[in-house]
Write a protein that holds these residues in place. Sequence first.
Motif, PDB file in Angstrom:
ATOM      1  N   ALA A   1      49.028  -1.014  43.546  1.00  0.00           N
ATOM      2  CA  ALA A   1      49.879  -1.054  42.348  1.00  0.00           C
ATOM      3  C   ALA A   1      50.707  -2.330  42.336  1.00  0.00           C
ATOM      4  CB  ALA A   1      50.789   0.166  42.304  1.00  0.00           C
ATOM      5  N   GLY A   2      50.939  -2.882  43.527  1.00  0.00           N
ATOM      6  CA  GLY A   2      51.707  -4.127  43.608  1.00  0.00           C
ATOM      7  C   GLY A   2      53.115  -3.955  44.148  1.00  0.00           C
ATOM      8  N   LYS A   3      53.367  -2.876  44.869  1.00  0.00           N
ATOM      9  CA  LYS A   3      54.726  -2.609  45.357  1.00  0.00           C
ATOM     10  C   LYS A   3      55.236  -3.747  46.246  1.00  0.00           C
ATOM     11  CE  LYS A   3      53.238   1.163  47.282  1.00  0.00           C
ATOM     12  NZ  LYS A   3      51.827   1.060  46.850  1.00  0.00           N
ATOM     13  N   SER A   4      54.381  -4.206  47.164  1.00  0.00           N
ATOM     14  CA  SER A   4      54.810  -5.283  48.073  1.00  0.00           C
ATOM     15  C   SER A   4      54.987  -6.591  47.304  1.00  0.00           C
ATOM     16  CB  SER A   4      53.790  -5.472  49.200  1.00  0.00           C
ATOM     17  OG  SER A   4      53.633  -4.258  49.909  1.00  0.00           O
ATOM     18  N   THR A   5      54.042  -6.898  46.448  1.00  0.00           N
ATOM     19  CA  THR A   5      54.074  -8.149  45.683  1.00  0.00           C
ATOM     20  C   THR A   5      55.282  -8.179  44.744  1.00  0.00           C
ATOM     21  OG1 THR A   5      51.663  -8.070  45.655  1.00  0.00           O
ATOM     22  CG2 THR A   5      52.708  -9.568  44.096  1.00  0.00           C
ATOM     23  N   ILE A   6      55.445  -7.120  43.978  1.00  0.00           N
ATOM     24  CA  ILE A   6      56.504  -7.092  42.967  1.00  0.00           C
ATOM     25  C   ILE A   6      57.865  -6.893  43.628  1.00  0.00           C
ATOM     26  CG2 ILE A   6      57.364  -5.633  41.076  1.00  0.00           C
ATOM     27  CD1 ILE A   6      54.217  -5.776  40.287  1.00  0.00           C
TER      28      ILE A   6
ATOM     29  N   ASN B   1      42.969  -3.605  55.405  1.00  0.00           N
ATOM     30  CA  ASN B   1      44.136  -3.095  56.118  1.00  0.00           C
ATOM     31  C   ASN B   1      44.579  -1.697  55.685  1.00  0.00           C
ATOM     32  OD1 ASN B   1      45.440  -4.179  58.317  1.00  0.00           O
ATOM     33  ND2 ASN B   1      47.310  -4.631  57.140  1.00  0.00           N
ATOM     34  N   ARG B   2      43.745  -1.055  54.855  1.00  0.00           N
ATOM     35  CA  ARG B   2      44.127   0.264  54.355  1.00  0.00           C
ATOM     36  C   ARG B   2      43.117   1.300  54.869  1.00  0.00           C
ATOM     37  NH1 ARG B   2      45.150  -3.528  50.145  1.00  0.00           N
ATOM     38  NH2 ARG B   2      47.278  -3.407  49.363  1.00  0.00           N
ATOM     39  N   PRO B   3      43.483   1.986  55.960  1.00  0.00           N
ATOM     40  CA  PRO B   3      42.515   2.883  56.615  1.00  0.00           C
ATOM     41  C   PRO B   3      41.973   3.972  55.700  1.00  0.00           C
ATOM     42  CG  PRO B   3      44.704   3.018  57.656  1.00  0.00           C
ATOM     43  CD  PRO B   3      44.765   1.918  56.683  1.00  0.00           C
TER      44      PRO B   3
ATOM     45  N   GLU C   1      53.942   0.092  33.745  1.00  0.00           N
ATOM     46  CA  GLU C   1      52.493  -0.178  33.765  1.00  0.00           C
ATOM     47  C   GLU C   1      52.236  -1.566  34.376  1.00  0.00           C
ATOM     48  OE1 GLU C   1      49.940   1.974  32.849  1.00  0.00           O
ATOM     49  OE2 GLU C   1      48.979   0.350  33.933  1.00  0.00           O
ATOM     50  N   THR C   2      51.280  -1.630  35.275  1.00  0.00           N
ATOM     51  CA  THR C   2      50.952  -2.935  35.872  1.00  0.00           C
ATOM     52  C   THR C   2      49.555  -3.423  35.490  1.00  0.00           C
ATOM     53  OG1 THR C   2      49.919  -2.147  37.919  1.00  0.00           O
ATOM     54  CG2 THR C   2      52.335  -2.301  37.901  1.00  0.00           C
ATOM     55  N   ASP C   3      48.774  -2.594  34.795  1.00  0.00           N
ATOM     56  CA  ASP C   3      47.417  -3.002  34.406  1.00  0.00           C
ATOM     57  C   ASP C   3      47.464  -4.213  33.482  1.00  0.00           C
ATOM     58  OD1 ASP C   3      46.322  -0.932  35.804  1.00  0.00           O
ATOM     59  OD2 ASP C   3      45.272  -0.036  34.099  1.00  0.00           O
ATOM     60  N   GLU C   4      46.602  -5.181  33.758  1.00  0.00           N
ATOM     61  CA  GLU C   4      46.460  -6.346  32.871  1.00  0.00           C
ATOM     62  C   GLU C   4      47.779  -7.067  32.622  1.00  0.00           C
ATOM     63  OE1 GLU C   4      43.473  -6.964  32.454  1.00  0.00           O
ATOM     64  OE2 GLU C   4      42.473  -5.019  32.596  1.00  0.00           O
ATOM     65  N   ARG C   5      48.690  -7.007  33.605  1.00  0.00           N
ATOM     66  CA  ARG C   5      49.954  -7.737  33.458  1.00  0.00           C
ATOM     67  C   ARG C   5      50.229  -8.465  34.762  1.00  0.00           C
ATOM     68  NH1 ARG C   5      54.415  -3.515  32.049  1.00  0.00           N
ATOM     69  NH2 ARG C   5      55.363  -4.975  30.605  1.00  0.00           N
ATOM     70  N   PRO C   6      50.445  -9.767  34.706  1.00  0.00           N
ATOM     71  CA  PRO C   6      50.719 -10.503  35.938  1.00  0.00           C
ATOM     72  C   PRO C   6      52.049 -10.047  36.559  1.00  0.00           C
ATOM     73  CG  PRO C   6      50.998 -11.923  34.014  1.00  0.00           C
ATOM     74  CD  PRO C   6      50.453 -10.624  33.515  1.00  0.00           C
TER      75      PRO C   6
HETATM   76  N1  LIG Z   1      50.258  -7.045  38.405  1.00  0.00           N
HETATM   77  C1  LIG Z   1      49.264  -7.512  39.179  1.00  0.00           C
HETATM   78  N2  LIG Z   1      48.198  -8.125  38.622  1.00  0.00           N
HETATM   79  C2  LIG Z   1      47.201  -8.596  39.389  1.00  0.00           C
HETATM   80  N3  LIG Z   1      47.143  -8.502  40.732  1.00  0.00           N
HETATM   81  C3  LIG Z   1      48.164  -7.905  41.347  1.00  0.00           C
HETATM   82  C4  LIG Z   1      49.279  -7.372  40.619  1.00  0.00           C
HETATM   83  N4  LIG Z   1      50.137  -6.825  41.499  1.00  0.00           N
HETATM   84  C5  LIG Z   1      49.583  -7.011  42.721  1.00  0.00           C
HETATM   85  N5  LIG Z   1      48.411  -7.662  42.638  1.00  0.00           N
HETATM   86  C6  LIG Z   1      47.515  -8.020  43.763  1.00  0.00           C
HETATM   87  O1  LIG Z   1      46.980  -6.799  44.254  1.00  0.00           O
HETATM   88  C7  LIG Z   1      46.887  -6.804  45.667  1.00  0.00           C
HETATM   89  C8  LIG Z   1      47.628  -5.594  46.224  1.00  0.00           C
HETATM   90  O2  LIG Z   1      49.008  -5.706  45.939  1.00  0.00           O
HETATM   91  P1  LIG Z   1      50.123  -5.128  46.927  1.00  0.00           P
HETATM   92  O3  LIG Z   1      49.744  -5.349  48.350  1.00  0.00           O
HETATM   93  O4  LIG Z   1      51.429  -5.682  46.458  1.00  0.00           O
HETATM   94  O5  LIG Z   1      50.013  -3.572  46.610  1.00  0.00           O
HETATM   95  P2  LIG Z   1      50.827  -2.364  47.250  1.00  0.00           P
HETATM   96  O6  LIG Z   1      51.229  -1.499  46.104  1.00  0.00           O
HETATM   97  O7  LIG Z   1      51.923  -2.878  48.120  1.00  0.00           O
HETATM   98  O8  LIG Z   1      49.726  -1.590  48.120  1.00  0.00           O
HETATM   99  P3  LIG Z   1      49.913  -0.656  49.458  1.00  0.00           P
HETATM  100  O9  LIG Z   1      50.386   0.700  48.995  1.00  0.00           O
HETATM  101  O10 LIG Z   1      48.556  -0.558  50.043  1.00  0.00           O
HETATM  102  O11 LIG Z   1      50.903  -1.327  50.359  1.00  0.00           O
HETATM  103  C9  LIG Z   1      47.463  -8.157  46.130  1.00  0.00           C
HETATM  104  O12 LIG Z   1      46.388  -9.027  46.375  1.00  0.00           O
HETATM  105  C10 LIG Z   1      48.271  -8.638  44.935  1.00  0.00           C
HETATM  106  O13 LIG Z   1      48.278 -10.045  44.852  1.00  0.00           O
END
Ligand SMILES: Nc1ncnc2c1ncn2[C@@H]1O[C@H](COP(=O)(O)OP(=O)(O)OP(=O)(O)O)[C@@H](O)[C@H]1O
Length: 172
Positions: A12-17, A116-118, A149-154
Amino acid sequence: MRNLILVGPMGAGKSTIGRLLAKELRLPFKDSDKEIEVRTGANIPWIFDKEGELGFRDREQAMIAELCGLDGVVLATGGGAVMREENRRALHAGGRVVYLHASVEQQVGRTARDRNRPLLRTANPEKTLRDLLTLRDPLYREIADLVVETDERPPRMVVLDILERLQRLPPR
Ligand SMILES: Nc1ncnc2c1ncn2[C@@H]1O[C@H](COP(=O)(O)OP(=O)(O)OP(=O)(O)O)[C@@H](O)[C@H]1O
Ligand SMILES: O=C(O)C1=C[C@@H](O)[C@@H](O)[C@H](O)C1
Ligand SMILES: [Mg+2]
């Protein structure tokens, strides 16, 4: 509210966002998965291998309790943190909770290259992600102040949306 907490499924992007939000808000960033790895001195796949999922979940529960006791941090959680009721209570009490939503299709694409995700080391990761989302989506929603919503959104756009909507939230 004390902390800003991100929940949601793998990819979903929790770490990234979370990292971007922390930078924007000039707050420390904590990632529960990362903190567990540092504390254990081993990565998540190793913990699953040696201690099973139960061992990981026990470590996760202890870490969530600790991190939710902090003040003024942005916290990214692991995708399965909401599975335990104790965690849901701690997260809800720990601050504003944002559910980062992603469709299964987007999750598949975003997690495909990462080993990295077992839980995704299965014959059919898409089915696994679908089953997990069916089970967990109501739990993410149960504790969320915001669903984003994170789909199709940077990531940058998701961050701006969160910041804007946080300002409009009524006090709890
Ligand atoms: N909104 C987005 N659009 C496109 N790619 C994204 C977006 N958010 C994250 N990503 C990409 O998706 C991948 C997974 O993101 P991330 O590791 O942040 O997810 P996470 O929610 O922390 O997952 P986990 O629960 O496994 O820790 C990364 O390569 C990141 O660059
Ligand atoms: O969705 C899950 O259950 C998981 C997500 C990751 O963040 C890690 O916490 C771990 O790989 C388990
Ligand atoms: Mg993460």
